[in-house]
Design a protein around this motif. Structure first.
Motif, PDB file in Angstrom:
ATOM      1  N   GLU A 270       0.828  -1.208   0.000  1.00  0.00           N
ATOM      2  CA  GLU A 270       0.000   0.000   0.000  1.00  0.00           C
ATOM      3  C   GLU A 270       0.866   1.262   0.000  1.00  0.00           C
ATOM      4  O   GLU A 270       1.927   1.308   0.629  1.00  0.00           O
ATOM      5  N   ASP A 271       0.372   2.297  -0.702  1.00  0.00           N
ATOM      6  CA  ASP A 271       1.076   3.580  -0.756  1.00  0.00           C
ATOM      7  C   ASP A 271       0.556   4.571   0.278  1.00  0.00           C
ATOM      8  O   ASP A 271       1.276   5.492   0.672  1.00  0.00           O
ATOM      9  N   LYS A 272      -0.693   4.401   0.697  1.00  0.00           N
ATOM     10  CA  LYS A 272      -1.286   5.278   1.705  1.00  0.00           C
ATOM     11  C   LYS A 272      -1.911   4.410   2.791  1.00  0.00           C
ATOM     12  O   LYS A 272      -2.794   3.597   2.511  1.00  0.00           O
ATOM     13  N   VAL A 273      -1.444   4.612   4.002  1.00  0.00           N
ATOM     14  CA  VAL A 273      -1.886   3.785   5.124  1.00  0.00           C
ATOM     15  C   VAL A 273      -2.486   4.681   6.203  1.00  0.00           C
ATOM     16  O   VAL A 273      -1.862   5.655   6.635  1.00  0.00           O
ATOM     17  N   HIS A 274      -3.692   4.344   6.629  1.00  0.00           N
ATOM     18  CA  HIS A 274      -4.348   5.059   7.728  1.00  0.00           C
ATOM     19  C   HIS A 274      -4.527   4.082   8.888  1.00  0.00           C
ATOM     20  O   HIS A 274      -5.172   3.040   8.744  1.00  0.00           O
ATOM     21  N   ILE A 275      -3.937   4.413  10.033  1.00  0.00           N
ATOM     22  CA  ILE A 275      -4.046   3.576  11.231  1.00  0.00           C
ATOM     23  C   ILE A 275      -4.903   4.313  12.254  1.00  0.00           C
ATOM     24  O   ILE A 275      -4.564   5.426  12.668  1.00  0.00           O
ATOM     25  N   ILE A 276      -6.010   3.709  12.643  1.00  0.00           N
ATOM     26  CA  ILE A 276      -6.832   4.249  13.729  1.00  0.00           C
ATOM     27  C   ILE A 276      -6.456   3.499  14.997  1.00  0.00           C
ATOM     28  O   ILE A 276      -6.626   2.283  15.083  1.00  0.00           O
ATOM     29  N   ASP A 277      -5.917   4.231  15.959  1.00  0.00           N
ATOM     30  CA  ASP A 277      -5.422   3.612  17.187  1.00  0.00           C
ATOM     31  C   ASP A 277      -6.279   4.068  18.362  1.00  0.00           C
ATOM     32  O   ASP A 277      -6.298   5.246  18.705  1.00  0.00           O
ATOM     33  N   PHE A 368      -6.730  -2.170  18.322  1.00  0.00           N
ATOM     34  CA  PHE A 368      -7.318  -2.213  19.664  1.00  0.00           C
ATOM     35  C   PHE A 368      -6.294  -2.854  20.597  1.00  0.00           C
ATOM     36  O   PHE A 368      -6.251  -4.072  20.747  1.00  0.00           O
ATOM     37  N   ALA A 369      -5.455  -2.051  21.205  1.00  0.00           N
ATOM     38  CA  ALA A 369      -4.443  -2.562  22.127  1.00  0.00           C
ATOM     39  C   ALA A 369      -4.804  -2.144  23.551  1.00  0.00           C
ATOM     40  O   ALA A 369      -4.746  -0.960  23.890  1.00  0.00           O
ATOM     41  N   SER A 397     -14.699  -1.333   6.427  1.00  0.00           N
ATOM     42  CA  SER A 397     -13.966  -2.267   5.555  1.00  0.00           C
ATOM     43  C   SER A 397     -12.451  -2.168   5.738  1.00  0.00           C
ATOM     44  O   SER A 397     -11.701  -1.946   4.777  1.00  0.00           O
ATOM     45  N   PRO A 398     -11.955  -2.333   6.953  1.00  0.00           N
ATOM     46  CA  PRO A 398     -10.503  -2.272   7.165  1.00  0.00           C
ATOM     47  C   PRO A 398      -9.804  -3.486   6.569  1.00  0.00           C
ATOM     48  O   PRO A 398     -10.387  -4.572   6.458  1.00  0.00           O
ATOM     49  N   LYS A 399      -8.536  -3.308   6.185  1.00  0.00           N
ATOM     50  CA  LYS A 399      -7.754  -4.440   5.696  1.00  0.00           C
ATOM     51  C   LYS A 399      -7.358  -5.358   6.842  1.00  0.00           C
ATOM     52  O   LYS A 399      -7.214  -6.572   6.651  1.00  0.00           O
ATOM     53  N   VAL A 400      -7.155  -4.780   8.024  1.00  0.00           N
ATOM     54  CA  VAL A 400      -6.774  -5.588   9.178  1.00  0.00           C
ATOM     55  C   VAL A 400      -7.186  -4.860  10.453  1.00  0.00           C
ATOM     56  O   VAL A 400      -7.155  -3.627  10.519  1.00  0.00           O
ATOM     57  N   VAL A 401      -7.608  -5.632  11.450  1.00  0.00           N
ATOM     58  CA  VAL A 401      -7.920  -5.111  12.786  1.00  0.00           C
ATOM     59  C   VAL A 401      -7.134  -5.949  13.786  1.00  0.00           C
ATOM     60  O   VAL A 401      -7.206  -7.185  13.758  1.00  0.00           O
ATOM     61  N   THR A 402      -6.367  -5.305  14.644  1.00  0.00           N
ATOM     62  CA  THR A 402      -5.539  -6.029  15.611  1.00  0.00           C
ATOM     63  C   THR A 402      -6.114  -5.888  17.009  1.00  0.00           C
ATOM     64  O   THR A 402      -6.619  -4.830  17.393  1.00  0.00           O
ATOM     65  N   LEU A 403      -6.024  -6.968  17.758  1.00  0.00           N
ATOM     66  CA  LEU A 403      -6.514  -7.004  19.140  1.00  0.00           C
ATOM     67  C   LEU A 403      -5.396  -7.489  20.048  1.00  0.00           C
ATOM     68  O   LEU A 403      -4.814  -8.554  19.827  1.00  0.00           O
ATOM     69  N   VAL A 404      -5.080  -6.703  21.072  1.00  0.00           N
ATOM     70  CA  VAL A 404      -4.144  -7.112  22.122  1.00  0.00           C
ATOM     71  C   VAL A 404      -4.839  -6.855  23.450  1.00  0.00           C
ATOM     72  O   VAL A 404      -5.245  -5.726  23.733  1.00  0.00           O
ATOM     73  N   ASP A 527      -0.992 -17.290  31.443  1.00  0.00           N
ATOM     74  CA  ASP A 527      -1.102 -16.409  30.282  1.00  0.00           C
ATOM     75  C   ASP A 527      -1.508 -15.020  30.758  1.00  0.00           C
ATOM     76  O   ASP A 527      -2.453 -14.869  31.541  1.00  0.00           O
ATOM     77  N   LEU A 528      -0.812 -13.999  30.264  1.00  0.00           N
ATOM     78  CA  LEU A 528      -1.091 -12.632  30.688  1.00  0.00           C
ATOM     79  C   LEU A 528      -1.633 -11.767  29.556  1.00  0.00           C
ATOM     80  O   LEU A 528      -2.478 -10.900  29.780  1.00  0.00           O
ATOM     81  N   VAL A 529      -1.146 -11.974  28.341  1.00  0.00           N
ATOM     82  CA  VAL A 529      -1.540 -11.153  27.196  1.00  0.00           C
ATOM     83  C   VAL A 529      -1.784 -12.069  26.003  1.00  0.00           C
ATOM     84  O   VAL A 529      -1.045 -13.037  25.791  1.00  0.00           O
ATOM     85  N   ALA A 530      -2.835 -11.765  25.239  1.00  0.00           N
ATOM     86  CA  ALA A 530      -3.116 -12.496  24.004  1.00  0.00           C
ATOM     87  C   ALA A 530      -3.221 -11.501  22.855  1.00  0.00           C
ATOM     88  O   ALA A 530      -3.759 -10.402  23.017  1.00  0.00           O
ATOM     89  N   SER A 531      -2.688 -11.893  21.694  1.00  0.00           N
ATOM     90  CA  SER A 531      -2.683 -11.023  20.520  1.00  0.00           C
ATOM     91  C   SER A 531      -3.206 -11.797  19.315  1.00  0.00           C
ATOM     92  O   SER A 531      -2.829 -12.951  19.097  1.00  0.00           O
ATOM     93  N   CYS A 532      -4.082 -11.158  18.528  1.00  0.00           N
ATOM     94  CA  CYS A 532      -4.603 -11.786  17.317  1.00  0.00           C
ATOM     95  C   CYS A 532      -5.024 -10.695  16.337  1.00  0.00           C
ATOM     96  O   CYS A 532      -4.991  -9.503  16.663  1.00  0.00           O
ATOM     97  N   ALA A 533      -5.406 -11.094  15.119  1.00  0.00           N
ATOM     98  CA  ALA A 533      -5.782 -10.124  14.087  1.00  0.00           C
ATOM     99  C   ALA A 533      -7.014 -10.615  13.339  1.00  0.00           C
ATOM    100  O   ALA A 533      -7.286 -11.828  13.268  1.00  0.00           O
ATOM    101  N   TRP A 534      -7.758  -9.649  12.766  1.00  0.00           N
ATOM    102  CA  TRP A 534      -9.023  -9.935  12.083  1.00  0.00           C
ATOM    103  C   TRP A 534      -9.135  -9.087  10.823  1.00  0.00           C
ATOM    104  O   TRP A 534      -8.431  -8.104  10.650  1.00  0.00           O
ATOM    105  N   LYS A 535     -10.047  -9.477   9.946  1.00  0.00           N
ATOM    106  CA  LYS A 535     -10.299  -8.683   8.745  1.00  0.00           C
ATOM    107  C   LYS A 535     -11.791  -8.723   8.406  1.00  0.00           C
ATOM    108  O   LYS A 535     -12.534  -9.550   8.933  1.00  0.00           O
TER     109      LYS A 535
END
Length: 535
Positions: A270-277, A368-369, A397-404, A527-535
């Protein structure tokens, strides 16, 4: 074409997780304490520790006390209970740094042992004398009492006499849960002699859990959560404490790294990336991602970060979001990465699509961290902002959503099971901090108080909408994401392999496991922290 994409992914993965280069520090960490990265290597014959310099001359404990003279274990506004169960105000008690409350004394208890235990023994002697006078010398009524109440009493007094702080905390929480005010007050008195914000991990955690129990009975948990009893630190100081926590607790760092890997993989072309944090904290998560994009074959994309945080949060307070934005902008400029930063100071409960500034032609990632557990769900409000926010993000319609998220179950659990879960979860965290941050450092107390204690108090003391620390296990998060229309996005195998390599440099008590498409990070068997991703 496929070979080119694999090369690009490999370059970004390798660049994403190398240690932050020294030239980054003047641009981003200039106001943070210097930390020596000597991390308890397995091949060492002794434990290494982080060395945190530039320590403050004074620090605040939970009770706003000085580092070198005494600490207060009960605030003047705290509530105690008279023998008839009515509430009374109790004055502050400060214990000087004498033999009875020194670090050498395992739980800060008086050398003579528990005064309560001595009173019980004295009472039994008097009862036996009275029994002998009334019934004769051969009577054994006292010893034959085996009621459940007496058995429970013996267990409690045995735990106190052994100095078993963890078990006494459990008994006290059970008394609070059962509304047994006399028992709760007695055990709180005992616990005040056993806890210490500068002692063993369980002593330090015990101080904050005791504060939560007192606040629960006093119905003051919400106000303590907002400002404890210590002046809120300056924004730069809070960001510094958070940075230290990020450095000394690799499970937080690795969680961020895993999320970054999924974003880098999804955005490699991608040439233009928008991250919503949502809740950017100190912004450390994005340092390695900016570096990785800078090293991308063909040049970096244009990056735009939109940070969402409510105005009253500790991170946004005092212009914290602007501080983070300026540091990230300076870092991006240094690495010649086109960069924009926007801060939106509003609660996640109030977020609507127009607040997110989504533009056509930009590839969207949502992060979503350690944030979604703050959103009230169906158990708190019919509006169910937790699921509403996920549906809103899916509509973009995000390309990826991250959860921590923390791997802990404190959302809908009743008080007593929630207390036990919190005790076990934070025991692991406080023990792991001891492995890397020397106990005598004043920054450690600030880190634990301002980054951890507030959450502990909120979980224990608050109910309803006031309880905002509502964590869920990853299985529950999976159900919510699927109900919102998401499908799992595989984590980057290259990134996970790099994380596992870095993990080998840490003490073997830190755990790292990849299962069911997620990365679990923890301490020993927890277990203290779990990380995964969604689309």
């Amino acid at each position: 074409m496929q070979a080119s994409q694999q090369h690009r992914s490999s370059v970004m993965a390798s660049g994403l997780y190398h240690q932050v280069k020294q030239e980054v520090e003047p641009f981003y960490f200039s106001q943070f304490p210097t930390i020596d990265h000597s991390l308890c290597y397995n091949d060492s014959n002794h434990e290494s520790h982080f060395s945190v310099r530039n320590s403050c001359e004074h620090y605040c404990t939970l009770e706003s006390s000085s580092a070198n003279c005494s600490y207060t274990v009960y605030n003047s506004s705290a509530v105690s209970f008279s023998p008839n169960g009515s509430r009374t105000q109790q004055e502050s008690q400060s214990y000087p740094s004498d033999l009875h409350h020194s670090a050498d004394n395992t739980y800060g208890s008086p050398i003579s042992g528990s005064c309560i235990t001595e009173d019980v023994s004295d009472l039994r002697d008097k009862l036996r004398k009275l029994e002998t006078v009334m019934l004769g010398p051969d009577s054994d009524i006292i010893d034959s009492i085996t009621s459940p109440e007496m058995d429970s009493w013996r267990l409690v007094t045995d735990a106190i006499s052994r100095g078993d702080l963890k078990q006494v905390l459990v008994y006290c929480a059970k008394a609070v849960s059962d509304n047994d005010l006399l028992m709760a007050q007695w055990l709180m008195d005992e616990l005040r002699q056993m806890v210490s914000v500068s002692g063993e991990p369980i002593q330090r955690l015990g101080a904050y859990m005791l504060e939560g129990l007192v606040a629960r009975l006093a119905s003051s948990g919400s106000s303590i959560y907002k400002a404890l009893r210590c002046k809120e630190p300056a924004t730069a100081d809070l960001l510094s404490y958070m940075h230290i926590l990020y450095e000394v607790c690799p499970y937080f760092k690795f969680g961020y790294m895993s999320a970054n890997g999924a974003i880098a993989e999804a955005m490699k072309d991608e040439d233009k990336v928008h991250i919503i944090d949502f809740q950017i904290a100190q912004g450390s998560q994005w340092i390695t991602l900016i570096q990785a994009f800078a090293a991308r074959p063909g040049g970096p994309p244009h990056i735009r970060i939109t940070s969402i945080d409510y105005a009253t949060s500790a991170y946004a307070h005092g212009g914290g979001l602007n501080i983070v934005g300026k540091r990230l902008s300076k870092l991006a400029k240094h690495f010649k990465v086109p960069f924009e930063f926007h801060a939106a100071t509003l609660s996640g409960c109030d977020v609507q699509q127009e607040h997110l500034q989504v533009r056509p032609g930009e590839a969207l990632a949502v992060n979503f961290a350690f944030m979604l557990h703050h959103m009230p769900d169906e158990s708190v409000s019919t509006e169910n902002h937790r699921d509403r926010l996920l549906r809103l993000v899916k509509s973009l319609s995000p390309k990826v959503v991250t959860l921590v998220e923390q791997e802990s179950n404190t959302n809908t659990a009743p008080f007593f099971p929630r207390f036990l879960e919190t005790l076990n979860y934070y025991t692991a965290i406080f023990e792991s901090i001891d492995m890397t941050l020397p106990r005598e450092h004043k920054e450690r107390i600030n880190v634990e108080q301002h980054c951890l204690a507030r959450d502990v108090v909120n979980i224990i003391a608050c109910e309803g909408p006031e309880r905002v620390e509502r964590r869920e296990l990853l299985g529950k998060w999976r159900s919510r994401f699927r109900m919102a229309g998401f499908t799992p996005y595989p984590l980057s195998s290259l990134v996970n392999a790099t994380i596992k390599t870095l993990h080998e440099n840490y003490c073997d008590k830190y755990t790292l496991e990849e299962r069911d498409g997620a990365l679990y990070l923890g301490w020993m068997n927890r277990d203290l922290v779990a990380s995964c991703a969604w689309k």
